[in-house]
Design an enzyme around this catalytic site. Sequence first.
Site, PDB file in Angstrom:
ATOM      1  N   GLU A   1     -34.640 -11.501  27.317  1.00  0.00           N
ATOM      2  CA  GLU A   1     -35.657 -12.482  26.506  1.00  0.00           C
ATOM      3  C   GLU A   1     -34.915 -13.226  25.241  1.00  0.00           C
ATOM      4  OE1 GLU A   1     -40.536 -12.744  24.939  1.00  0.00           O
ATOM      5  OE2 GLU A   1     -39.147 -10.914  25.661  1.00  0.00           O
ATOM      6  N   HIS A   2     -34.873 -12.281  24.364  1.00  0.00           N
ATOM      7  CA  HIS A   2     -34.241 -12.905  23.036  1.00  0.00           C
ATOM      8  C   HIS A   2     -32.760 -12.279  22.912  1.00  0.00           C
ATOM      9  CE1 HIS A   2     -38.529 -11.668  22.294  1.00  0.00           C
ATOM     10  NE2 HIS A   2     -38.527 -12.914  21.828  1.00  0.00           N
TER      11      HIS A   2
END
EC number: 1.1.-.-
Length: 433
Positions: free
Chosen positions: A319-320
């Site tokens: 996600e990050h």
Amino acid sequence: MTITVLKSAPGLPPAPQGDAADVVQVMLARLRAEGEAAARDYAARLDGWSGEIVVSPDQVARASEQVPEDLKTQIRYAHDNIRRFAEAQRASALDFQTELRPGLIAGQKQIPLAAAGAYVPGGRYAHIASALMSIATARAAGVGQITAVSPPQVGRGVHPAILYAMSLAGADRILALGGVQGVAALAFGLFGAPPADILVGPGNQFVAEAKRQLFGPVGIDMFAGPTDSLVIADSTADPLTVAWDLVGQAEHGYNSPVWLVTDSAALAEAVLAHIPGCIADLPEPNRSSAQAAWDALGEVILCTDREEMAATADRYAPEHLHVQAADLDWWRGRLSAYGSLFLGELTTVAFGDKASGPNHVLPTSGAARYTGGLSVHKFLKTVTWQQVAPQALPDLARATATISRAEGMEGHARTADIRLEKLRPTLRQVGTG
């Protein structure tokens, strides 16, 4: 690929299957049948809230007075960045038309959705930034009506700072509802809200499951799981900074994976040495959350070179994705599977979580392999149109009829034939038949 796992993730114990899905299914059935009465009952029983569901402008104004001025200033700063980025996205979504052949014109048009529903979490943490991310983005897209919901606190209602952020971002209607009943109110159009065309915003497993079960008649931003983060760091990175970046994301919850991918054994060992102290420095309940996530889901992976590091990151599709390494331009060009990319030591993931501008509602659980995060495009329908003039008809009708008959679809072929026959006299006169 030659990698060495210096810290492995044993994983979480198996979760009971079907519990959340069954509970949500029963709740949605009742909410669909009984509407507002069921929503009020669930609010009272599950959140201890028997107050007004619809938050009035006067209530928002009074709540805003409780928010410290410095916090308001920083919320406005974050909102300005988020709004500007969303407006730049909207400007990039263009209408166009093109003449494919003489007389055959086709185009694309962006149409904002009529109504959006934004869920803003408000349980253990007051997710102020989530209100800005969802609502400001919908507003920049041009959505007609935006309804926002957030769980009320016992005896207090929706968190004052969340109400301030919702109002600032442009919510047309705010409801003091959380959980499945909040999602259902958005989807079904309860308490005076129009039924949402799309449901957006993060939430717990019950909120995520409610969105999953409602998907179809209503759109959703994504099927979201626990947040996750991966840090790429080489020998130029600062071990203490890397350790804090891992711990800072692990505090989201016991089920939030964090991964370090590096080509430096010395850096990896130094980061591992710093992690316990960073976790111990956190207050509760953050400390316990970060410790549980690190113990069960934290990984440290040693690679041989930067190409192997990049390939590992792409395989995880986080996600990050935070790069703390030399030659940031190379990394930006090479990496291809992430929700949002954070380049350089100065660009901590927390900036993106709260205030830097790009949306923090992002794909999790490896979904970044095939999709991106929340953006103005989620609130727009990209539709196409076409128009045929007489000079384009002969070739287009023949191609359509021939392909249709090859497919066995005679009715389709006849719709092309009849138009060609009707225009044939005119086409002979102009020499195109």
